[in-house]
Write a protein that holds these residues in place. Sequence first.
Motif, short mmCIF file in Angstrom:
data_model
loop_
_atom_site.label_atom_id
_atom_site.label_comp_id
_atom_site.label_asym_id
_atom_site.label_seq_id
_atom_site.Cartn_x
_atom_site.Cartn_y
_atom_site.Cartn_z
N SER A 154 6.21 -6.64 5.84
CA SER A 154 7.65 -6.86 5.86
C SER A 154 8.50 -5.60 5.79
O SER A 154 9.66 -5.62 6.18
CB SER A 154 8.05 -7.79 4.70
OG SER A 154 7.75 -7.17 3.46
N CYS A 155 7.96 -4.50 5.28
CA CYS A 155 8.84 -3.36 5.02
C CYS A 155 8.06 -2.06 4.96
O CYS A 155 6.93 -2.03 4.45
CB CYS A 155 9.56 -3.59 3.69
SG CYS A 155 10.75 -2.30 3.29
N VAL B 34 0.85 -1.19 0.00
CA VAL B 34 0.00 0.00 0.00
C VAL B 34 0.89 1.24 0.00
O VAL B 34 2.06 1.19 0.36
CB VAL B 34 -0.94 0.03 1.23
CG1 VAL B 34 -1.94 -1.13 1.16
CG2 VAL B 34 -0.14 -0.02 2.54
N LEU B 35 0.31 2.36 -0.40
CA LEU B 35 1.04 3.62 -0.46
C LEU B 35 0.33 4.70 0.34
O LEU B 35 -0.90 4.67 0.51
CB LEU B 35 1.16 4.09 -1.91
CG LEU B 35 2.15 3.33 -2.80
CD1 LEU B 35 1.92 3.70 -4.26
CD2 LEU B 35 3.58 3.64 -2.39
N ALA B 36 1.12 5.65 0.82
CA ALA B 36 0.59 6.86 1.44
C ALA B 36 0.92 8.04 0.52
O ALA B 36 1.99 8.09 -0.10
CB ALA B 36 1.22 7.07 2.82
N PHE B 37 -0.01 8.96 0.44
CA PHE B 37 0.13 10.13 -0.43
C PHE B 37 -0.11 11.41 0.36
O PHE B 37 -0.93 11.44 1.28
CB PHE B 37 -0.89 10.08 -1.58
CG PHE B 37 -0.75 8.92 -2.50
CD1 PHE B 37 -0.02 9.02 -3.67
CD2 PHE B 37 -1.36 7.70 -2.19
CE1 PHE B 37 0.11 7.93 -4.53
CE2 PHE B 37 -1.24 6.61 -3.05
CZ PHE B 37 -0.50 6.73 -4.22
N ALA C 280 5.00 -2.86 2.46
CA ALA C 280 4.85 -4.14 1.77
C ALA C 280 4.04 -5.09 2.63
O ALA C 280 4.34 -5.28 3.81
CB ALA C 280 6.22 -4.75 1.47
N VAL C 281 3.01 -5.69 2.05
CA VAL C 281 2.20 -6.69 2.75
C VAL C 281 1.69 -7.71 1.74
O VAL C 281 1.07 -7.36 0.74
CB VAL C 281 1.04 -6.03 3.54
CG1 VAL C 281 0.13 -5.20 2.63
CG2 VAL C 281 0.24 -7.07 4.31
#
Length: 201
Positions: free
Chosen positions: A115-116, A69-72, A82-83
């Motif tokens: 994971s990250c 997923v991303l944050a904006f 990362a999932v």
Amino acid sequence: MEHGHPASKIETAPATWAAVEELFGTKGEPSRCWCRWFALTGNDWAGTSPGDRRELLKSSFQTGPAPGVLAFRDGRPVGWCAVEPRARYPRLKRSQVLREAGLRSEDGLDLWAVSCFVVAPNHRRSGVSSALLAAAMDHAFNNGANVIEAYPVDTDHRTKATASDLFHGTLSLFKAAGFSSVSESVPGRPVVRLKKRGAAR
């Protein structure tokens, strides 16, 4: 503004390849790793270049749910988490953290792993990681996860951990989101889990 605390709202969404490519850029660790450290065994990692890893991550967008997923902020990507199902991270099967915890056998597609984290330098300590984790939890549960697992750093134990050591996330971040520790076999590197409400496992 040493850490930068932008006032604009954080928005999150399942990742798209174009936005991940923009966030990771061409300099720094993300542009070398492309978040494939856990997706490759040691031998496979040694045999790949950053360009190879970039293509591997890109291809993972074509095979099912987005691998993260991303944050904006203001329409620009400022963070990544990362999932994926833990079964897609072969390096984890050999990791000391999981081996010591005795948690190697459960590899169904309903067990996902966070994971990250990657957060743009001028957006750290401004709520991006917690927004990313909330989005990662929603993404995993919406795509079949019954349990989410993670391998954070306990900064109370590892007081000298640098920003680059914290790509797994911090224990306090996961505890605030409702995760609980299932193993502390490796000092400073607990394994934490969160079950989906109503999940049998």
